[in-house]
Scaffold this motif. Structure first.
Motif, PDB file in Angstrom:
ATOM      1  N   ASP A 140      -6.444   5.122  -6.284  1.00  0.00           N
ATOM      2  CA  ASP A 140      -7.447   6.051  -5.770  1.00  0.00           C
ATOM      3  C   ASP A 140      -6.851   7.445  -5.630  1.00  0.00           C
ATOM      4  O   ASP A 140      -5.727   7.609  -5.144  1.00  0.00           O
TER       5      ASP A 140
ATOM      6  N   ARG B  92       0.860  -1.187   0.000  1.00  0.00           N
ATOM      7  CA  ARG B  92       0.000   0.000   0.000  1.00  0.00           C
ATOM      8  C   ARG B  92       0.899   1.240   0.000  1.00  0.00           C
ATOM      9  O   ARG B  92       1.774   1.383   0.866  1.00  0.00           O
TER      10      ARG B  92
ATOM     11  N   SER C 172      -1.934  -1.171  -3.842  1.00  0.00           N
ATOM     12  CA  SER C 172      -2.978  -0.191  -3.541  1.00  0.00           C
ATOM     13  C   SER C 172      -2.310   1.170  -3.422  1.00  0.00           C
ATOM     14  O   SER C 172      -1.444   1.372  -2.563  1.00  0.00           O
TER      15      SER C 172
ATOM     16  N   ASP D  14      -5.430  -1.117  -7.182  1.00  0.00           N
ATOM     17  CA  ASP D  14      -6.412  -0.044  -7.021  1.00  0.00           C
ATOM     18  C   ASP D  14      -5.657   1.272  -6.979  1.00  0.00           C
ATOM     19  O   ASP D  14      -4.701   1.420  -6.205  1.00  0.00           O
TER      20      ASP D  14
ATOM     21  N   GLU E  70     -11.766   5.916   3.558  1.00  0.00           N
ATOM     22  CA  GLU E  70     -11.827   4.704   4.371  1.00  0.00           C
ATOM     23  C   GLU E  70     -10.707   3.724   4.048  1.00  0.00           C
ATOM     24  O   GLU E  70     -10.433   2.802   4.822  1.00  0.00           O
ATOM     25  N   LYS E  71     -10.020   3.915   2.927  1.00  0.00           N
ATOM     26  CA  LYS E  71      -8.906   3.051   2.558  1.00  0.00           C
ATOM     27  C   LYS E  71      -7.585   3.504   3.165  1.00  0.00           C
ATOM     28  O   LYS E  71      -6.573   2.819   3.027  1.00  0.00           O
TER      29      LYS E  71
END
Length: 362
Positions: free
Chosen positions: A211, A154, A182, A209, A339-340
């Motif tokens: 974002d 992440r 992520s 992902d 929220e991630k």
């Protein structure tokens, strides 16, 4: 003082009409010289993780096309390098945090960062960029993240430069078979910010992902160019952008899903949701879906809207005044990305920055 133009950066992969002024962007800065960056972004040691000030030359391959110009500028100006390695099979128990602060003593930062996640490893990396508004500061950086087979990383990048400063940043992510990446990019500061990210899903069953969360107010400008490339079979990658525009802000978002021949079974979605909270704000979006393979599933959607009047009425009927109700609705629109973000104190920091921008809207 020499004027430097970082020209035609953040290029749209497939250009459209020049009249739309969305194909690329430029930044003009004043540079006398690029002295060494002497700040200390690492405030502690992380057991089990290897960190070196120099990176082996073999780590640098050719940059994705949309990031190549930015990398060229970073390599020409570079005054700080760092190589972080997450060893094979290692799981980091706490996030690795780098805080870059620009001030009078370290006004210019051009950083080239390499993050190598070896097979089966797991870690969170947080990069935070801030600056002192009383100094004349500029940031131009390039981060390469290599996620080896079956690893999970992440990466969170937080851009909070002072409102009178410029920032250019690019992120290259390479994901191998069975690995997961992520990436969360938070764009919350700078007079003009240029943010680019290209994710390559190279191995079979790789997924990612990407974002983005942003708020642009006053006379600020933001130019984003985000892309996912699908090369392996059964890969999956999604782009999600959430943002709000206030005052006389200007924002450009280019997002691309690129399915390469051979990426059978790949799935991808790109979506952007923009709250336009001022009639003077300028919003430009260019979602692209490129397909060189038949057996894929790609979707894209972009929505731009104002505050939902029914939600506004509901909150006001519960005794909340109109201005506060509008801020609550605007803040709620960021929830799917916020929220991630972990740890919780970082999420709270980003939320507080968004709330401050909403409070200070003209």
């Amino acid at each position: 003082m020499e004027k430097n133009i970082l020209g035609k950066i953040n290029r749209l992969q497939i250009p459209t009409w020049n009249a739309l002024k969305i194909n690329d962007t430029s930044v003009m800065i004043a540079l006398e010289e690029m002295s060494a960056y002497t700040g200390n972004p690492l405030q502690k040691e992380y057991a089990g993780i290897r960190i070196r000030k120099e990176a082996p030359a073999e780590l640098r391959g050719s940059a994705p096309a949309i990031l190549g110009d930015t990398l060229g500028y970073v390599q020409r100006l570079c005054n700080y390098k760092l190589h972080i390695t997450i060893p094979e099979g290692f799981t980091a128990k706490e996030p690795v945090i780098l805080n870059f602060y620009l001030d009078r003593d370290n006004a210019l930062l051009s950083d080239e960062l390499f993050i190598s996640a070896e097979a089966g490893s797991s870690a969170s990396i947080i990069l935070r960029y801030m600056s002192d508004g009383d100094s004349d500061c500029f940031h131009c950086g390039y981060t390469t993240l290599d996620v080896k087979a079956d690893s999970s990383i992440r990466l969170i990048k937080l851009q909070m430069l002072a409102e009178n400063h410029m920032g250019v940043d690019a992120t290259e992510v390479n994901v191998e078979a069975g690995a997961n990446a992520s990436v969360v990019l938070a764009e919350l500061g700078a007079k003009k910010s240029v943010s680019g990210c290209s994710v390559q899903l190279a191995g079979n069953s790789a997924d990612a992902d990407l974002d983005g969360v942003y708020i642009v107010n006053h006379e600020r400008e933001l130019d984003m160019n985000y892309r996912i490339e699908y090369r392996g079979e059964n890969t999956q990658g999604n782009i999600s952008l959430r943002g709000a525009l206030l005052d006389n802000a200007r924002k450009t978002a280019k997002s691309t899903l690129d399915f390469i021949s051979g990426a059978a079974g790949a799935k991808g979605r790109e979506e952007e949701s923009v709250l336009a909270l001022s009639p003077e704000a300028v919003n430009l979006s260019a979602p692209l879906l490129l397909c060189g393979e038949d057996n894929v599933d790609g979707q894209h959607a972009t929505t731009t809207g104002k505050i939902d009047e029914e939600k506004l009425f509901y909150l006001m009927s519960r005794g909340i005044d109109e201005k506060e109700a509008r801020k609550l609705i605007a803040l709620a629109s960021f929830s799917s990305v916020l929220e991630k973000i972990e740890p919780e104190n970082l999420r709270e920091e980003i939320t507080a920055s968004i709330q401050e921008a909403l409070n200070n809207a003209d």
